[in-house]
Write a protein that holds these residues in place. Structure first.
Motif, PDB file in Angstrom:
ATOM      1  N   ALA A  63     -84.510  34.290  -9.599  1.00 24.89           N
ATOM      2  CA  ALA A  63     -84.463  33.682  -8.190  1.00 24.89           C
ATOM      3  C   ALA A  63     -85.610  32.527  -8.081  1.00 24.89           C
ATOM      4  O   ALA A  63     -85.341  31.594  -7.366  1.00 24.89           O
ATOM      5  CB  ALA A  63     -84.710  34.930  -7.184  1.00 24.89           C
ATOM      6  N   LEU A  64     -86.712  32.845  -8.289  1.00 29.27           N
ATOM      7  CA  LEU A  64     -87.978  31.820  -8.330  1.00 29.27           C
ATOM      8  C   LEU A  64     -87.438  30.477  -9.031  1.00 29.27           C
ATOM      9  O   LEU A  64     -88.317  29.568  -8.641  1.00 29.27           O
ATOM     10  CB  LEU A  64     -89.104  32.460  -9.050  1.00 29.27           C
ATOM     11  N   LYS A  65     -86.635  30.446  -9.964  1.00 28.90           N
ATOM     12  CA  LYS A  65     -86.253  29.030 -10.548  1.00 28.90           C
ATOM     13  C   LYS A  65     -85.694  28.171  -9.527  1.00 28.90           C
ATOM     14  O   LYS A  65     -85.653  27.073  -9.785  1.00 28.90           O
ATOM     15  CB  LYS A  65     -85.325  29.469 -11.690  1.00 28.90           C
ATOM     16  N   THR A  66     -85.067  28.992  -8.635  1.00 24.08           N
ATOM     17  CA  THR A  66     -84.280  27.820  -7.651  1.00 24.08           C
ATOM     18  C   THR A  66     -84.783  27.990  -6.147  1.00 24.08           C
ATOM     19  O   THR A  66     -84.653  27.516  -5.143  1.00 24.08           O
ATOM     20  CB  THR A  66     -82.684  28.264  -7.400  1.00 24.08           C
ATOM     21  N   ASP A  81     -97.885  40.627 -10.009  1.00 24.36           N
ATOM     22  CA  ASP A  81     -97.612  40.488 -11.360  1.00 24.36           C
ATOM     23  C   ASP A  81     -97.829  39.061 -11.859  1.00 24.36           C
ATOM     24  O   ASP A  81     -97.609  38.021 -11.211  1.00 24.36           O
ATOM     25  CB  ASP A  81     -95.933  40.907 -11.671  1.00 24.36           C
ATOM     26  N   PRO A  82     -98.682  38.657 -12.933  1.00 27.37           N
ATOM     27  CA  PRO A  82     -99.083  37.607 -13.482  1.00 27.37           C
ATOM     28  C   PRO A  82     -98.054  36.586 -13.570  1.00 27.37           C
ATOM     29  O   PRO A  82     -97.968  35.472 -13.335  1.00 27.37           O
ATOM     30  CB  PRO A  82    -100.136  37.885 -14.531  1.00 27.37           C
ATOM     31  N   ASP A  83     -96.935  36.980 -14.127  1.00 27.59           N
ATOM     32  CA  ASP A  83     -95.745  36.130 -14.758  1.00 27.59           C
ATOM     33  C   ASP A  83     -95.265  35.780 -13.362  1.00 27.59           C
ATOM     34  O   ASP A  83     -94.604  34.536 -13.514  1.00 27.59           O
ATOM     35  CB  ASP A  83     -94.697  37.099 -15.508  1.00 27.59           C
ATOM     36  N   ILE A  84     -95.038  36.738 -12.496  1.00 29.64           N
ATOM     37  CA  ILE A  84     -94.330  36.323 -11.229  1.00 29.64           C
ATOM     38  C   ILE A  84     -95.126  35.046 -10.247  1.00 29.64           C
ATOM     39  O   ILE A  84     -94.481  34.278  -9.976  1.00 29.64           O
ATOM     40  CB  ILE A  84     -94.050  37.636 -10.353  1.00 29.64           C
TER      41      ILE A  84
END
Length: 102
Positions: A63-66, A81-84
């Protein structure tokens, strides 16, 4: 049949109609494969997911990609979360790069 309808939705969402998840029955909003297909084309559809899927890291990353605002719909645990956090910043940076290069 159920499996044909499921396949039809997944194929539809993969080609860019993911935001139509909002019009789907609840059973499809809980189906991880249907949701993953929707997120790939429309990160804003995250607001229509069943609550347990909002805690799914893979779904949120898609979802974060768009849609960098997708983080607002994430579970409290994923918001930290660090990746998020990194993914949400990358979306922001690439958005500004496009603006500056235009």
């Amino acid at each position: 049949t159920w499996s044909k309808e499921r396949r039809k939705l997944i194929d539809k969402f993969r080609v860019g109609s993911g935001c139509e998840l909002r019009n789907c029955e609840d059973c499809w909003r809980c189906d991880r494969d249907v949701v993953l297909a929707a997120m790939a084309s429309c990160g804003t559809a995250i607001e229509f997911l069943a609550e347990p899927l909002r805690a799914d890291k893979e779904i949120l990353l898609l979802a974060l990609k768009t849609n960098r605002r997708a983080i607002a719909c994430a579970s409290a645990e994923l918001k930290n979360d660090p990746d998020i956090i990194a993914a949400s910043k990358r979306v922001d940076d690439s958005f500004f790069e496009v603006i500056l290069l235009s």
